[in-house]
Scaffold this active site. Sequence first.
Site, mmCIF file in Angstrom:
data_model
loop_
_atom_site.group_PDB
_atom_site.id
_atom_site.type_symbol
_atom_site.label_atom_id
_atom_site.label_comp_id
_atom_site.label_asym_id
_atom_site.label_seq_id
_atom_site.Cartn_x
_atom_site.Cartn_y
_atom_site.Cartn_z
ATOM 1 N N ASP A 36 1.096 -1.150 0.002
ATOM 2 C CA ASP A 36 0.046 0.009 -0.082
ATOM 3 C C ASP A 36 1.062 1.074 0.002
ATOM 4 O OD1 ASP A 36 -2.319 1.841 0.235
ATOM 5 O OD2 ASP A 36 -3.254 0.353 1.758
ATOM 6 N N ASP A 55 -2.842 4.407 -2.466
ATOM 7 C CA ASP A 55 -3.900 5.117 -1.736
ATOM 8 C C ASP A 55 -4.392 6.358 -2.351
ATOM 9 O OD1 ASP A 55 -5.078 5.210 1.303
ATOM 10 O OD2 ASP A 55 -4.074 7.139 1.328
ATOM 11 N N GLU A 101 -6.794 3.613 -5.694
ATOM 12 C CA GLU A 101 -7.940 3.992 -4.848
ATOM 13 C C GLU A 101 -8.357 5.179 -5.359
ATOM 14 O OE1 GLU A 101 -9.626 4.450 -0.269
ATOM 15 O OE2 GLU A 101 -7.722 5.309 -0.761
ATOM 16 N N HIS A 151 -10.733 -1.924 5.097
ATOM 17 C CA HIS A 151 -10.298 -1.518 6.339
ATOM 18 C C HIS A 151 -11.133 -0.089 6.665
ATOM 19 C CE1 HIS A 151 -7.824 0.610 3.742
ATOM 20 N NE2 HIS A 151 -7.400 1.363 4.848
ATOM 21 N N ASP A 152 -11.835 0.355 5.647
ATOM 22 C CA ASP A 152 -12.597 1.624 5.950
ATOM 23 C C ASP A 152 -14.089 1.497 5.812
ATOM 24 O OD1 ASP A 152 -10.068 3.181 5.748
ATOM 25 O OD2 ASP A 152 -10.433 3.501 3.532
HETATM 26 O O1 TEU Z 1 -9.011 6.226 2.374
HETATM 27 C C1 TEU Z 1 -9.377 7.313 1.502
HETATM 28 C C2 TEU Z 1 -10.789 7.597 2.110
HETATM 29 O O2 TEU Z 1 -11.485 8.409 1.067
HETATM 30 C C3 TEU Z 1 -11.676 7.207 3.000
HETATM 31 O O3 TEU Z 1 -10.735 7.170 4.530
HETATM 32 C C4 TEU Z 1 -12.746 7.911 3.275
HETATM 33 O O4 TEU Z 1 -12.665 9.330 3.286
HETATM 34 C C5 TEU Z 1 -13.550 7.449 4.421
HETATM 35 O O5 TEU Z 1 -13.457 6.339 4.739
HETATM 36 C C6 TEU Z 1 -14.931 8.017 4.181
HETATM 37 O O6 TEU Z 1 -15.629 7.954 5.343
HETATM 38 C C7 TEU Z 1 -7.600 5.884 2.262
HETATM 39 C C8 TEU Z 1 -7.290 4.816 3.129
HETATM 40 O O7 TEU Z 1 -7.944 3.734 2.758
HETATM 41 C C9 TEU Z 1 -7.819 5.143 4.617
HETATM 42 O O8 TEU Z 1 -7.595 4.195 5.537
HETATM 43 C C10 TEU Z 1 -6.924 6.507 4.968
HETATM 44 O O9 TEU Z 1 -7.376 6.966 6.182
HETATM 45 C C11 TEU Z 1 -7.041 7.517 3.960
HETATM 46 O O10 TEU Z 1 -6.916 6.994 2.482
HETATM 47 C C12 TEU Z 1 -6.125 8.476 4.201
HETATM 48 O O11 TEU Z 1 -4.889 7.961 3.828
#
Ligand code: TEU
Length: 556
Positions: A96, A196, A248, A322-323
């Site tokens: 990542d 990311d 992403e 994970h989000d």
């Molecule tokens: O996630 C991007 C992202 O858009 C999400 O965090 C989103 O904003 C959120 O889930 C909406 O509620 C990536 C990673 O996957 C995340 O874990 C990181 O926190 C983020 O980027 C910042 O690097």
Amino acid sequence: MTDFKKSVVYQIYPKSFYDSNGDGLGDLKGVTEKLPYLQRLGVDVLWLTPFYVSPQRDNGYDVADYCQIDPRFGSMEDFQGLVAKAKEMGMEVMLDMVFNHSSDAHPWFQKALGGDPCYQDFYIFKKGSKEKPPTNWLSKFGGSAWAYVEALGAYYLHLFDVSQPDLNWDNPRLRNAIYQVVNFWIDQGVRGFRLDVVNLISKPQEFLDDPEEDGRRFYTDGPQIHTFLKELNRETFGKHPNMITVGEMSSTTIDNCIKYSNPDEKELSMVFNFHHLKVDYRDGDKWSLMDFDFLALKNILNDWQVGMEQGNGWNAVFWCNHDQPRVVSRFGNDRQYHRESAKMLATAIHLLRGTPYIYQGEELGMTNPYFSRLEEYNDVESINHYHILRKQGKGEKEVMEILQRKSRDNSRTPMHWNDGPNGGFTEGIPWLAVAKNYREINAKKALEDADSVFYHYQKLISLRRELEIIAYGGYRPILANHPEIYAYIRAYQGNLLLVINNFYDKAPRISLPQAIKLNNYHTQVLISNYPASPDLQRKITLRPYESIAYYLEKKR
Ligand code: TEU
């Protein structure tokens, strides 16, 4: 490596996967120990979320050193051991890469704060007065996207947490530094990269207020994005055969995603988009409670499947990461129809045109943990929004219910390996509480039960490898307006794959379109989630959450 269209990627959140040394945090050795489990599942690629040196404000997405492993996860030797062992067992490692921003603890940012103009140009600083930020843009984690640095009399941009300053991709020196990072990991044997929020890296020349929204229109799929990705490709993974890359893409469009992933463009192998995961956001607001809009979900999946195929692009297909909250708690039924709905959701995604991603524990049907106290949460986004929602006047009970459904910690709880203490994840105190249902839902139990969700995933993975129609077939929606059924047809070399998924606990009777001439085919049930699903007929009655995929082989 096998063709990425035939591959399945498994996402590991190392912190919550397996703790090999009892400190309560998962680690790289823990991943290595569990490789036989992953091999048994049959996945091809292991995507590991960040384990680099980091203050862990955003669980590793705040990187302080891109080429060093945070000691809490292990050593470079541990990593090399993991890559080698995985390769031996037929799996490749995908890393990542977080290049929209670094941590504020990164030496680049520290030098910038110290006044070094060269490193200030690695970030996005704007002069301004303490009272008025340069624009009204909002951080995706809540609050202004600008932070003021008194000593410099300037603001820096942070689209995420205040500890995650955005990098300035318009600076060629920064870009070069990043290419060196990617090449470093390629030299370590890494064969895939997940990038990311990579469609946010190109910022506009001018910084203007956004009259309607949070500013995303100015930097999403920004002005130089395709140029930057082509250069990144050319300078790094494009030099090597068989690399698999996934971007992403935040709030993106089909047109941009075709460009990102059409092989002629030489940018990336595939893309994640999130539109299908916003169907339970009231008026676009994640921090609201709403039943998911099933027709919207279907329309989005259909549009992306058809649109990307037309432009020869390639989707990463997924429900979980994970989000995101756990899908069986979100679009399934995690109580009465736990097994049926977990399997149905798996089939619905895995037989699409695109590369499927499985998030750790999804293959067991892991659910949201339903935490009831704020102290149980760790995620910066969740905690920030708790306070924002409370300030808006929402009651404690309502806000806790919103977190129970929306928090990113829903998917970050430790993996359930067995029914022992802490689900066998750790012998210490886990960094985040284990979901209470680990005694019923765990890997040991799943492996002992031939009818488990695990074996359903295993079968879907092997079907993709065996049947070209799954990897290469075209996609056509059917029953597009049906209020309970998501169904589609895949077509390849005269044969068809018909996939029917019931998303509810009702028992609808459906009628297949006349255009499918059943007499022209030998038909068989390829995979289903009930012990005996009916043979293919024009009219079918489905049971609650039933999912059936029929293979229709042309009579020759
Ligand atoms: O996630 C991007 C992202 O858009 C999400 O965090 C989103 O904003 C959120 O889930 C909406 O509620 C990536 C990673 O996957 C995340 O874990 C990181 O926190 C983020 O980027 C910042 O690097």
